[in-house]
Design an enzyme around this catalytic site. Structure first.
Site, PDB file in Angstrom:
ATOM      1  N   GLY A   7      44.464  38.314  36.509  1.00  0.00           N
ATOM      2  CA  GLY A   7      43.024  38.228  36.254  1.00  0.00           C
ATOM      3  C   GLY A   7      42.461  39.599  35.902  1.00  0.00           C
ATOM      4  O   GLY A   7      41.295  39.896  36.182  1.00  0.00           O
ATOM      5  N   GLY A   8      43.274  40.410  35.273  1.00  0.00           N
ATOM      6  CA  GLY A   8      42.850  41.785  34.971  1.00  0.00           C
ATOM      7  C   GLY A   8      41.768  41.889  33.904  1.00  0.00           C
ATOM      8  O   GLY A   8      41.206  42.960  33.692  1.00  0.00           O
ATOM      9  N   GLY A  10      39.102  39.893  34.189  1.00  0.00           N
ATOM     10  CA  GLY A  10      37.925  39.324  34.851  1.00  0.00           C
ATOM     11  C   GLY A  10      36.989  40.390  35.406  1.00  0.00           C
ATOM     12  O   GLY A  10      37.169  41.589  35.147  1.00  0.00           O
ATOM     13  N   GLN A  11      35.998  39.930  36.174  1.00  0.00           N
ATOM     14  CA  GLN A  11      34.932  40.835  36.623  1.00  0.00           C
ATOM     15  C   GLN A  11      35.477  41.956  37.516  1.00  0.00           C
ATOM     16  O   GLN A  11      35.156  43.125  37.319  1.00  0.00           O
ATOM     17  CB  GLN A  11      33.844  40.041  37.369  1.00  0.00           C
ATOM     18  CG  GLN A  11      32.584  40.865  37.636  1.00  0.00           C
ATOM     19  CD  GLN A  11      31.608  40.177  38.575  1.00  0.00           C
ATOM     20  OE1 GLN A  11      31.945  39.193  39.249  1.00  0.00           O
ATOM     21  NE2 GLN A  11      30.403  40.694  38.653  1.00  0.00           N
ATOM     22  N   ASP A  31      46.927  37.983  32.356  1.00  0.00           N
ATOM     23  CA  ASP A  31      45.650  37.268  32.191  1.00  0.00           C
ATOM     24  C   ASP A  31      45.779  36.237  31.073  1.00  0.00           C
ATOM     25  O   ASP A  31      46.551  36.433  30.130  1.00  0.00           O
ATOM     26  CB  ASP A  31      44.528  38.257  31.858  1.00  0.00           C
ATOM     27  CG  ASP A  31      43.158  37.716  32.242  1.00  0.00           C
ATOM     28  OD1 ASP A  31      42.559  38.243  33.194  1.00  0.00           O
ATOM     29  OD2 ASP A  31      42.694  36.738  31.597  1.00  0.00           O
ATOM     30  N   TYR A 138      36.496  25.694  44.996  1.00  0.00           N
ATOM     31  CA  TYR A 138      36.791  27.130  45.009  1.00  0.00           C
ATOM     32  C   TYR A 138      37.040  27.607  46.446  1.00  0.00           C
ATOM     33  O   TYR A 138      38.042  28.267  46.744  1.00  0.00           O
ATOM     34  CB  TYR A 138      35.611  27.863  44.374  1.00  0.00           C
ATOM     35  CG  TYR A 138      35.632  29.364  44.444  1.00  0.00           C
ATOM     36  CD1 TYR A 138      36.634  30.101  43.833  1.00  0.00           C
ATOM     37  CD2 TYR A 138      34.615  30.056  45.100  1.00  0.00           C
ATOM     38  CE1 TYR A 138      36.624  31.483  43.882  1.00  0.00           C
ATOM     39  CE2 TYR A 138      34.594  31.434  45.144  1.00  0.00           C
ATOM     40  CZ  TYR A 138      35.606  32.145  44.541  1.00  0.00           C
ATOM     41  OH  TYR A 138      35.590  33.519  44.584  1.00  0.00           O
ATOM     42  N   LYS A 142      40.522  28.931  48.238  1.00  0.00           N
ATOM     43  CA  LYS A 142      40.599  30.295  48.794  1.00  0.00           C
ATOM     44  C   LYS A 142      41.016  30.265  50.263  1.00  0.00           C
ATOM     45  O   LYS A 142      41.746  31.141  50.725  1.00  0.00           O
ATOM     46  CB  LYS A 142      39.269  31.029  48.606  1.00  0.00           C
ATOM     47  CG  LYS A 142      39.000  31.431  47.163  1.00  0.00           C
ATOM     48  CD  LYS A 142      39.932  32.558  46.695  1.00  0.00           C
ATOM     49  CE  LYS A 142      39.616  33.010  45.284  1.00  0.00           C
ATOM     50  NZ  LYS A 142      40.441  34.147  44.843  1.00  0.00           N
TER      51      LYS A 142
END
Ligand code: SER
Length: 312
Positions: A7-8, A10-11, A31, A138, A142
């Site tokens: 997820g590099g 992403g935010q 990603d 979500y 998690k």
């Protein structure tokens, strides 16, 4: 040190990449998206999907990182719109990341958990150890990720660690979360002079400025394992109401108009989350302390967002 970030793009991943590059790390990214403009030099980019085991395993084998930061996930709002996709990315993705780490000798996996693991009816502030009854897919995924990482630690000695992030705010584009309204107030306020907020003015939940979030990840990663009494830690910073965010924007951006039109689905998600987190375990075990309050964050953030959107 060799580090791979899932997820590099992403935010969190985008900002962590620059932060770790500045500290001299040898970086790889995995990603679904391709590399963005302005990628620091020397970063290896693997394009693939975390829910595809062979794509992720091949990348981890090839990059041979010591540490994996596992961020790839669908967030709460996007996840509710596509629960099966969220299950695949977040559940299968986390299992695949842990398996890749086990098979290819990764020393440490850092996990981005969230306030979304909590459900309604908890004490305020919410401590680490409470019943976890999330209302979103979500949150469910998690919680499962936290537990699965703990299992890999017990069973195979993988050094699994993570933090429960508040909503994160940075000079970037938010990625489908319920807490994104705070960042949109700054971005849309500067870009268009107005923003219609999808939660009511009294809405409150834990939030954090990205420099604090990055520091938390790196400090936790570098703490000697003997000092840690748990794998996953609550971390806290600020909990302004939506109206207080609006006031902070108005104070710095002339003539901004913030209005409210409640989206019942996203309001319900936000209302199911804590208003404040108790981060005393993180403070005691690894000396965690947030540095940015609302004013300090806003002073730093507004010029950065002006530059990002090209409005001065
Ligand atoms: N920012 C996230 C979301 O809103 C919470 O972890 O989904």
């Amino acid at each position: 040190m060799k580090i791979l970030i899932t997820g590099g793009a992403g935010q969190i991943g985008t900002d962590l990449l620059h932060h770790l590059h500045g500290k001299g790390a040898k970086l790889s990214v995995f990603d679904v998206a391709g590399p963005p403009e302005g990628l620091p030099p020397g970063v290896r980019w693997y394009r693939g999907s975390v829910d595809n085991p062979s794509e992720l395993l091949d990348a981890v084998k090839d990059a041979a990182p010591e540490v994996v930061y596992h961020f790839a996930a669908l967030l709460s709002a996007t996840g509710e719109a596509a629960p099966h996709r969220a299950y695949a990315a977040n559940m299968d993705g986390t299992r695949n990341a842990l398996e890749a780490a086990r098979l290819f000798g990764v020393r440490q996996v850092m996990f981005a958990s969230t306030i979304a693991v909590f459900g309604p009816g908890l004490p305020d502030p919410v401590p680490d150890d409470v019943p976890l009854q999330p209302s979103t897919i979500y949150g469910v995924t998690k919680v499962a990720g936290e537990l699965l990482g703990g299992y890999y630690k017990r069973k195979w000695g993988l050094d699994f660690r993570g933090v429960r992030f508040p909503g994160l705010i940075n000079a970037g584009v938010p990625g489908g979360g319920t807490t994104d309204y705070a960042l949109w107030m700054y971005v849309e306020g500067i870009r268009n002079g107005k923003y219609e907020c999808y939660v009511g003015p009294e809405s409150t939940c834990p939030m954090m400025y990205m420099p604090d979030a990055l520091r938390a990840l790196v400090e936790l990663s570098e703490t000697p394992v003997s000092r840690l009494k748990r794998c996953i830690y609550n971390i806290a910073a600020i909990s302004p109401t939506a109206a207080e965010f609006a006031a902070a924007v108005k104070k710095r951006v002339r003539g901004v108009e913030i209005t409210y039109k409640v989206d019942p689905a996203r309001q319900a998600i936000l209302d199911s989350w804590p208003r404040r987190l108790d981060d005393s375990c993180a403070r005691a075990d690894w000396g965690w302390k947030a540095a940015y309050d609302l004013d300090r964050m806003s002073d730093d953030l507004v010029p950065k967002i002006r530059k990002m959107v090209g409005v001065f």
